[in-house]
Enzyme design. Structure first.
Site, PDB file in Angstrom:
ATOM      1  CB  CYS A   2      -0.908   0.014   1.223  1.00 34.85           C
ATOM      2  SG  CYS A   2      -1.957  -1.439   1.374  1.00 34.85           S
ATOM      3  CE  LYS A 619       4.034  -8.608 -13.162  1.00 34.34           C
ATOM      4  NZ  LYS A 619       5.335  -9.260 -12.945  1.00 34.34           N
TER       5      LYS A 619
END
Length: 624
Positions: A2, A619
């Site tokens: 985060c 990705k």
């Protein structure tokens, strides 16, 4: 994982915090939010799932009073507890709406604390572990020995929390104060002129100040516009020299996002100790392995009579390692399948089959379709995934999240080590449910895993010679990788990394197959990287691979050998020796993989390629 920012000073906090969140978008996130202390003693919280633009739209609708306060918190969330929704987004606040918190990490004992709070009549507004912290601080601030003392209330709560965490609190009753703390996860302070900042990294405040402090382990800080006070969790500020690190930031913003590394991938390789540690957090409770989302009972796990592992690319290699662990610990037969092949060959599946689906993104199209095929055949399905709330976990019967955090580099590095760790946790959970391991054996295996982050860090600290070695072989036409047992999937992964990043021909082989064809490729000056098994694990395998090394060296190849410290028998046959700490056989891939990652990245750099964005690759592969 985060992104956190806090500001206290003279400027409107909303603008400062929102700009900081934009700078931290590179960290990846699934929701975001702000808490703003208003000038009238109230607190405004706005949060939204999805892109930061969603939050910007919500903030634009706030009343003017919320935009002029000079204290605020911001957060970008990568979900670990609770799905990525508005209600689970940070900041969280207490029932009175006065105290707000943002959080990175995991509070391991949150379930017991939540039960205690609910018994006291506290109603929770989210599914997160974070919310217990703000309710506990609110209780301490309003009742008991720390009543009315914001900082002391936070410290009292910190002493009750288990896990790895960064927590930052603001209080509308003390509008010019922020209290922050860290245990294991990073937290930095920015020292401005009449203003103070706190963040997950320096990108939170780099346009405003270059003077910073990195908090030490189990330290807290009280910030006001005029300065700061750093203490331990007991409130002692006599911490001694070197307890925290003061430094000047010389990087520009682009470098700050990469933590000072040239590429995100190099930063992510360095983050692997934390990726392994965070994946383990909270999964051993009261002497038992627990999963994140467990909708399979022990009885259902006992009914399993075969296991399939389905995955693609690097995740497939982690699945090959899962086979060794699960078969060893449970005596169940395990097949490892490429997800793209699995559903097209009509595998034999039924209610007694467990399918383990591994995906970093949780959206890999081939793996998702394999999951759906398994469900159609009534098999039980367990997901190992790095992205909370993604499609694959939603369709599975149980989930174990790798907590590697966002991975920006296209080639997987830290998620691979996290996947290996998660695979082993699944193996232990199966052994525990089926009774093939005694509780003390499960606990011992778990504690061996817990020791791995420090050993991963040791390997990273001694890895520089590998980068130098890569310079020598950057123009080689091909590189071969050899391994046996758990070293074979590592050899495959090493070859894949070199192909992905350096666009070189590379192949990984089981060393026992050398005489069955690959030995024809051996010639003068061909670099051959060998992953050597521990002599303590299997003397027979060790002796056989030593014989393979002699064979390839006799034919003129250059041998680069990854071996355990103290394995002197291999030294005469290694042109270049890379040593790693001695661990049990199943754990060795968590260490032997790292030199291969660094080698591939360094070769790619030497050849002038973008390590983060290799050509033709994405990705997340969301098409078949």
């Amino acid at each position: 994982m985060c992104g956190i920012v806090g500001y206290v000073g003279q400027q409107p906090a909303c603008a400062v915090v929102m700009a900081a969140l934009r700078r931290m978008e590179y960290r990846g996130y699934d929701s975001s939010g702000v808490a703003l202390v208003n000038g009238d003693g109230t607190l405004t919280v706005s949060r939204r799932a999805g892109r930061l633009a969603n939050l910007e739209e919500a903030v634009a609708q706030l009343p003017p009073s919320a935009l002029t306060g000079t204290t605020g918190l911001g957060h970008t969330r990568w979900a670990t507890h609770g799905r990525p929704t508005d209600r689970n987004a940070h900041p969280h606040r207490d029932a009175a709406g006065k105290i707000a918190v943002v959080h990175n990490g995991i509070i391991e004992n949150y379930a017991g604390l939540r039960h205690e709070l609910e018994a006291d009549g506290v109603e929770f507004a989210s599914d997160t572990d974070t919310e217990v912290a703000v309710h506990l601080v609110a209780q301490a601030y309003r009742h008991g020995p720390t009543a009315g003392d914001f900082a002391a209330s936070v410290l009292a709560v910190l002493r009750r929390l288990d896990g790895h965490f960064t927590l930052v609190f603001a209080n509308a009753d003390e509008p010019g104060t922020i209290v922050a703390a860290r245990r294991s996860t990073p937290l930095v302070i920015g020292i401005g002129d009449g203003e103070m900042f706190v963040g997950s990294d320096v990108a939170a405040f780099i346009p405003h100040t270059r003077n910073a402090i990195e908090l030490g382990q189990d330290q807290a800080v009280v910030l006001t516009a005029d300065g700061y006070r750093i203490t331990d969790f007991d409130g002692n500020d006599d911490l001694g020299p070197g307890a925290y690190r003061e430094f000047h930031i010389d990087w520009d913003l682009a470098a700050a996002e990469k933590g000072g590394y040239e590429y995100f991938m190099l930063k992510e390789i360095a983050e692997q100790p934390a990726a392994v540690a965070d994946t383990l957090l909270g999964h051993f409770v009261d002497g038992r392995i627990v999963l994140d989302e467990q909708r399979l009972s022990d009885q259902e796990l006992r009914e399993v009579d075969k296991v399939f592992v389905v995955a693609c690319g690097t995740a497939y290699h982690s699945g090959l390692l899962a086979k060794y662990a699960i078969e060893h610990w449970t005596r169940l037969p395990v097949e490892v399948e490429l997800a793209s092949e699995f559903r097209y060959r009509d595998p034999v599946l039924d209610r007694s089959t467990l399918v383990v689906a591994i995906s970093q993104s949780g959206e890999t199209a081939d793996t998702l379709e394999a999951v759906r095929h398994a469900k159609e055949q009534k098999a039980k399905v367990l997901a190992i995934c790095n992205t909370n709330g993604s499609q694959i976990p939603r369709e599975c019967d149980a989930v174990l999240y790798t907590r590697a955090g966002p991975e920006i580099g296209v080639a997987s590095t830290k998620t691979f080590l996290a996947q290996i760790t998660a695979n082993y946790l699944v193996g232990l959970a199966l052994a525990q449910a089926r009774g093939t391991k005694y509780p003390d054996e499960v606990e011992r295996e778990y504690h061996e895993l817990e020791a791995m982050p420090d050993l991963v860090a040791r390997v990273l600290a001694t890895i520089k010679p590998v980068a130098a070695l890569a310079q020598r072989f950057a123009q080689s036409p091909t590189v071969l990788f050899l391994g046996r047992h758990v070293g074979y999937p590592v050899a495959l992964e090493g070859a894949l990394k070199l192909k992905e990043l350096a666009y070189m021909h590379a192949e990984g082989f089981a060393a026992g197959e050398l005489k069955h064809g690959p030995i024809a490729l051996i010639e003068d000056d061909l670099p051959v990287i060998v992953i050597m098994p521990s002599p303590k694990g299997s003397a027979v395998l060790h002796a056989k691979l030593l014989s393979n090394i002699r064979e390839i060296q006799a034919r003129g190849a250059i041998t680069i050998v990854i071996a355990e410290e103290g394995d002197d028998t291999v030294r005469p046959y290694a042109d270049h020796l890379i040593e790693i700490p001695s661990v049990s056989t199943l754990l060795q891939p968590l260490l032997s993989t790292i030199p291969l990652q660094v080698f591939a990245a360094s070769v790619a750099q030497a050849r002038g390629y973008d390590v983060d964005k290799p050509r033709n690759l994405a990705k997340s592969v969301t098409v078949e």
